[in-house]
Structure formats: C-alpha cells, structure tokens
Design a protein around this motif. Structure first.
Motif, PDB file in Angstrom:
ATOM      1  N   GLY B  60     111.893  14.037  62.248  1.00  0.00           N
ATOM      2  CA  GLY B  60     111.295  13.665  63.832  1.00  0.00           C
ATOM      3  C   GLY B  60     111.560  12.646  63.791  1.00  0.00           C
ATOM      4  N   ALA B  61     111.311  12.334  65.321  1.00  0.00           N
ATOM      5  CA  ALA B  61     111.420  11.207  65.952  1.00  0.00           C
ATOM      6  C   ALA B  61     110.265  10.281  65.988  1.00  0.00           C
ATOM      7  CB  ALA B  61     111.444  12.195  67.622  1.00  0.00           C
ATOM      8  N   ARG B  62     110.446   9.394  66.566  1.00  0.00           N
ATOM      9  CA  ARG B  62     109.007   8.134  67.039  1.00  0.00           C
ATOM     10  C   ARG B  62     109.594   6.737  67.380  1.00  0.00           C
ATOM     11  NH1 ARG B  62     109.065   4.257  61.953  1.00  0.00           N
ATOM     12  NH2 ARG B  62     111.012   4.580  60.750  1.00  0.00           N
ATOM     13  N   LEU B  63     108.892   6.263  67.892  1.00  0.00           N
ATOM     14  CA  LEU B  63     109.114   4.936  68.608  1.00  0.00           C
ATOM     15  C   LEU B  63     107.929   4.129  68.272  1.00  0.00           C
ATOM     16  CD1 LEU B  63     110.183   3.250  70.991  1.00  0.00           C
ATOM     17  CD2 LEU B  63     108.873   5.105  72.186  1.00  0.00           C
ATOM     18  N   GLN B  64     108.428   2.498  67.854  1.00  0.00           N
ATOM     19  CA  GLN B  64     106.943   2.006  67.653  1.00  0.00           C
ATOM     20  C   GLN B  64     106.616   1.275  68.964  1.00  0.00           C
ATOM     21  OE1 GLN B  64     108.928  -1.836  65.891  1.00  0.00           O
ATOM     22  NE2 GLN B  64     106.088  -1.966  65.640  1.00  0.00           N
ATOM     23  N   VAL B  99     102.093   0.751  65.253  1.00  0.00           N
ATOM     24  CA  VAL B  99     101.661   2.255  66.327  1.00  0.00           C
ATOM     25  C   VAL B  99     102.334   2.435  66.424  1.00  0.00           C
ATOM     26  CG1 VAL B  99      99.861   3.081  67.449  1.00  0.00           C
ATOM     27  CG2 VAL B  99      99.735   0.846  66.951  1.00  0.00           C
ATOM     28  N   PHE B 100     102.855   3.697  65.883  1.00  0.00           N
ATOM     29  CA  PHE B 100     104.200   4.365  66.389  1.00  0.00           C
ATOM     30  C   PHE B 100     103.535   6.223  67.667  1.00  0.00           C
ATOM     31  CE2 PHE B 100     105.061   2.592  62.015  1.00  0.00           C
ATOM     32  CZ  PHE B 100     106.797   1.850  62.926  1.00  0.00           C
ATOM     33  N   ALA B 101     104.172   6.067  67.963  1.00  0.00           N
ATOM     34  CA  ALA B 101     104.216   7.595  68.595  1.00  0.00           C
ATOM     35  C   ALA B 101     105.681   8.355  67.643  1.00  0.00           C
ATOM     36  CB  ALA B 101     104.702   7.776  69.849  1.00  0.00           C
ATOM     37  N   ARG B 102     105.184  10.170  67.506  1.00  0.00           N
ATOM     38  CA  ARG B 102     105.903  10.398  66.990  1.00  0.00           C
ATOM     39  C   ARG B 102     105.796  12.294  66.806  1.00  0.00           C
ATOM     40  NH1 ARG B 102     105.851  12.237  60.230  1.00  0.00           N
ATOM     41  NH2 ARG B 102     108.077  12.349  60.400  1.00  0.00           N
ATOM     42  N   VAL B 103     106.916  12.593  66.463  1.00  0.00           N
ATOM     43  CA  VAL B 103     106.694  14.289  67.502  1.00  0.00           C
ATOM     44  C   VAL B 103     108.390  14.612  66.211  1.00  0.00           C
ATOM     45  CG1 VAL B 103     107.429  15.957  68.596  1.00  0.00           C
ATOM     46  CG2 VAL B 103     106.655  13.950  69.592  1.00  0.00           C
ATOM     47  N   VAL B 104     106.993  15.672  65.487  1.00  0.00           N
ATOM     48  CA  VAL B 104     108.336  16.858  64.413  1.00  0.00           C
ATOM     49  C   VAL B 104     108.850  17.589  64.999  1.00  0.00           C
ATOM     50  CG1 VAL B 104     107.826  15.397  62.480  1.00  0.00           C
ATOM     51  CG2 VAL B 104     106.091  17.497  62.669  1.00  0.00           C
ATOM     52  N   VAL B 105     109.885  18.582  64.691  1.00  0.00           N
ATOM     53  CA  VAL B 105     110.473  19.789  64.777  1.00  0.00           C
ATOM     54  C   VAL B 105     110.643  20.423  63.695  1.00  0.00           C
ATOM     55  CG1 VAL B 105     112.333  20.586  65.702  1.00  0.00           C
ATOM     56  CG2 VAL B 105     111.374  18.591  67.059  1.00  0.00           C
ATOM     57  N   GLY B 122     110.532  13.404  74.693  1.00  0.00           N
ATOM     58  CA  GLY B 122     109.619  13.413  76.335  1.00  0.00           C
ATOM     59  C   GLY B 122     108.242  13.327  75.777  1.00  0.00           C
ATOM     60  N   ALA B 123     108.156  13.776  74.938  1.00  0.00           N
ATOM     61  CA  ALA B 123     106.195  13.264  74.420  1.00  0.00           C
ATOM     62  C   ALA B 123     106.099  11.776  73.589  1.00  0.00           C
ATOM     63  CB  ALA B 123     105.645  14.572  73.015  1.00  0.00           C
ATOM     64  N   VAL B 124     106.911  11.582  73.179  1.00  0.00           N
ATOM     65  CA  VAL B 124     107.279  10.635  72.095  1.00  0.00           C
ATOM     66  C   VAL B 124     106.995   8.831  73.446  1.00  0.00           C
ATOM     67  CG1 VAL B 124     108.293   9.134  71.057  1.00  0.00           C
ATOM     68  CG2 VAL B 124     108.527  11.360  69.605  1.00  0.00           C
ATOM     69  N   VAL B 125     107.611   9.311  74.300  1.00  0.00           N
ATOM     70  CA  VAL B 125     107.885   8.119  75.276  1.00  0.00           C
ATOM     71  C   VAL B 125     106.857   8.726  76.231  1.00  0.00           C
ATOM     72  CG1 VAL B 125     109.431   7.365  77.469  1.00  0.00           C
ATOM     73  CG2 VAL B 125     110.624   8.495  75.465  1.00  0.00           C
ATOM     74  N   ALA B 126     106.673   9.577  76.699  1.00  0.00           N
ATOM     75  CA  ALA B 126     105.384   9.870  77.307  1.00  0.00           C
ATOM     76  C   ALA B 126     104.253   9.399  76.528  1.00  0.00           C
ATOM     77  CB  ALA B 126     104.990  10.922  77.882  1.00  0.00           C
ATOM     78  N   GLY B 127     103.721   9.461  75.029  1.00  0.00           N
ATOM     79  CA  GLY B 127     102.861   9.338  74.780  1.00  0.00           C
ATOM     80  C   GLY B 127     102.525   7.390  74.607  1.00  0.00           C
ATOM     81  N   ALA B 128     103.618   7.173  74.108  1.00  0.00           N
ATOM     82  CA  ALA B 128     103.776   5.832  73.798  1.00  0.00           C
ATOM     83  C   ALA B 128     103.262   4.748  75.393  1.00  0.00           C
ATOM     84  CB  ALA B 128     105.117   5.175  73.763  1.00  0.00           C
TER      85      ALA B 128
END
Lengths: 169, 162
Positions: B60-64, B99-105, B122-128
């Motif tokens: 998982g990759a997540r960014l608050q 609130v988080f942005a998250r993607v799993v692989v 890339g998707a986590v940073v752009a989404g946030a």
C-alpha cells in the motif's frame, strides 16, 4: 503464471466474454441480484480499471450515500464507490470501480490480476448494491436535515466524552 | 487470492533502489517513508509505503492530505465526486477525520512489476494535489458548492476554489 502484455490482456478479456468497444475499453453484461449491469474494463497506460455503473442517478445532496461510500472506501483495500461525472446535466451516476496500476506495455498485468479485479468488482456489487439502493431511494435531503445530522453527531460525541470522563472518575 | 510467494521487505527495497528512489525506514519493519516533491503545491510530501501491513495481499502507498476539522459531510461529498473523477487513486476520510490518498499494488511476485509502484506513487501525489483545494473550500465554508469546486478544478484552476 506469466504476465501478459497489454494486447494479450485485451485478448484475455475477449476470451471471457468482454467485447471491445473502443481502444483500450471492453464491456460485458452481468446479472447481479436479478438486475443487469454493464461491466467496463479499461486497459490504460497507468491504470487497469473495472467499472460498474450502479444505474442510480443522483440529482441532489444525499449525505447518507456519501457516508456509506466513505465508510466502505476506508474499509476495503481494493475498490472504491464514487459519484461519476454529470450525465447531460441530469445528474450523476453512482459507480463502483476496482483499479490496479499496470507494469509496462510489455509486462502489463497478470491474467490472475484481471480475474481478481473482475471477481472483486462483482462481489462488491453483490454485497453493497441493495444497501446502497435503499439509501439512494430515501431521496434528497430536506433543508436543515444536514444540520440535524450534525447536531446528532455532536450529541453522540458528547455522550462518548461523558462516558470516558465517567470511566476515569 | 493466489497462493504465490509474497514480496519480501528486501525485495521491495530493491525495487525502490531500481526505481532510483530515496526512502527512510518507517516506524516498524515493512513500513517506509518516501519523500516526494509535489510540484503543484511546491512542497515535499511523505508517502507511507507498507508491505502487506494494511492488507497481507497488497503493498500500500498512502499520503495524508488534511484533517477534516469541520464540515465532514461536505468533505465526504468532495471525496465521492473526486473518486469518480480520478483514476487509480482512492480518497477517503478515516474515523479520526484524516483524509488520505491511497493506492495498492498486488504483493504476489507473479502479479507484481516495479513499474506498478511508480504508477501508484504518481497517482497518490497527483490525487492529493488535485483534491486539496476542493477540500480547503469545504473546510472554509459549510455551504460550499462542491460540484462547482470540482468543475473549477477540472478547468485547471490550481488555487483555492471559492
């Protein structure tokens, strides 16, 4: 199981009943809970996505639906419930999608991952369609209802706080 | 899920190396902190990557992004709308109102390619970065028109949406 390239991934979708509708887009139909749903598969450069429109068009504020979506999106690892773009200024469709990043064009995705994404999307649909539809059919919020919800939330927090305080006494 | 072998922590770190990424050890084994640059916000971000710690089948990759200190219903609506707009990334608010942005692989070796991590981060940073101005609008005004805020954002206005 070897990884497929993007073209092979499309061919695999064809073998399991999807029909190519546009470049990188395939569609199929699936009956779930006695209803027919369109299942779309997107094989894009940076995402493999299975998307199912829930055939529910929201035209107003439906806070209980947003809450349900957020709760489930927090709980589940893969998959998300969402509100789609506007449809002819008539409203917005509710969607379920299950997504995964692919590798490269040549080492794009495993067959097993595609099966997982499709299976998971259908399982989520089976599990959540009926409760979502029930919330959706409650209709739009009356003015002031959101405020009422907020008051209830605050009261609940105060009750929890009160219990915690009591516990320390 | 298949019964294949799962990526080890050493293999995940090797992927970071091959991708040319810097990382810091996380609070426990199986967690890492990846500093990335957010060009839109012009600031650094810290993405937390975990190897099967949130769910054993996934990396998982997540960014608050922000803590929703008020107007939670507005924030939830913004997240639902943005989730329907952006590919790959999932946005959610947890019970602490973070609130988080998250993607799993996928974590299974036969389903994994290191490029997946690149897309995920890339998707986590752009989404946030995409959702932050919309969330700021929600936090500043409980009567904020979230749909208008999203339309403005899609129109390319990077600033805070009134």
């Amino acid at each position: 199981m070897p990884m497929l390239n993007r073209q092979q991934a499309g061919q695999f979708l064809g073998r399991i009943g999807f029909v190519q509708r546009a470049q990188n887009v395939w569609i199929a139909q699936q009956m779930v809970e006695g209803r027919l749903f369109i299942v779309e598969a997107f094989l894009k450069e940076a995402v493999v996505k299975i998307r199912i429109a829930l055939n529910l068009l929201t035209r107003c504020n439906q806070t209980s639906v947003y809450r349900y979506f957020n709760e489930e999106n927090t709980r589940i690892a893969l998959g998300k419930f969402a509100i789609g773009p506007e449809v002819d200024h008539e409203g917005r469709l509710l969607f379920l999608s299950v997504e995964m990043p692919p590798g490269t064009e040549e080492v794009y995705i495993a067959e097993e991952s595609l099966v997982l994404l499709i299976g998971l999307a259908l399982n989520l649909l089976k599990e959540h369609y009926t409760p979502i539809e029930r919330l959706f059919r409650q209709g739009c919020e009356a003015p002031g209802e959101v405020h009422g919800e907020r008051v209830r939330e605050l009261l609940e927090r105060m009750r929890v706080f009160g219990r915690e305080e009591g516990g320390h006494a | 899920m298949p019964n294949g072998q799962l990526m080890t922590n050493e293999e995940v770190e090797r992927c970071f190396q091959e991708l040319g990424w810097r990382w810091l050890p996380g609070p426990r084994p199986g967690f890492w902190v990846l500093p990335v640059w957010n060009p839109e916000q012009n600031r650094g971000e810290m993405i937390i990557v975990d190897n099967g710690q949130g769910n054993p089948n996934f990396i998982g990759a997540r960014l608050q992004i922000v803590r929703a200190t008020r107007n939670e219903d507005c924030v939830r609506k913004a997240l639902c709308l943005t989730n329907g707009t952006l590919d790959l990334v999932k946005l959610y608010m947890d019970e602490d109102r973070d609130v988080f942005a998250r993607v799993v692989v996928p974590r299974f070796r036969e389903m994994f390619h290191r490029q997946m991590l690149r897309h995920a981060l890339g998707a986590v940073v752009a989404g946030a970065a995409f959702v932050l101005p919309i969330l700021q609008s929600c936090l500043e005004d409980e009567h904020c028109d979230v749909e208008a805020a999203l339309r403005r954002r899609l129109g390319g206005d990077p600033g805070v949406v009134p």
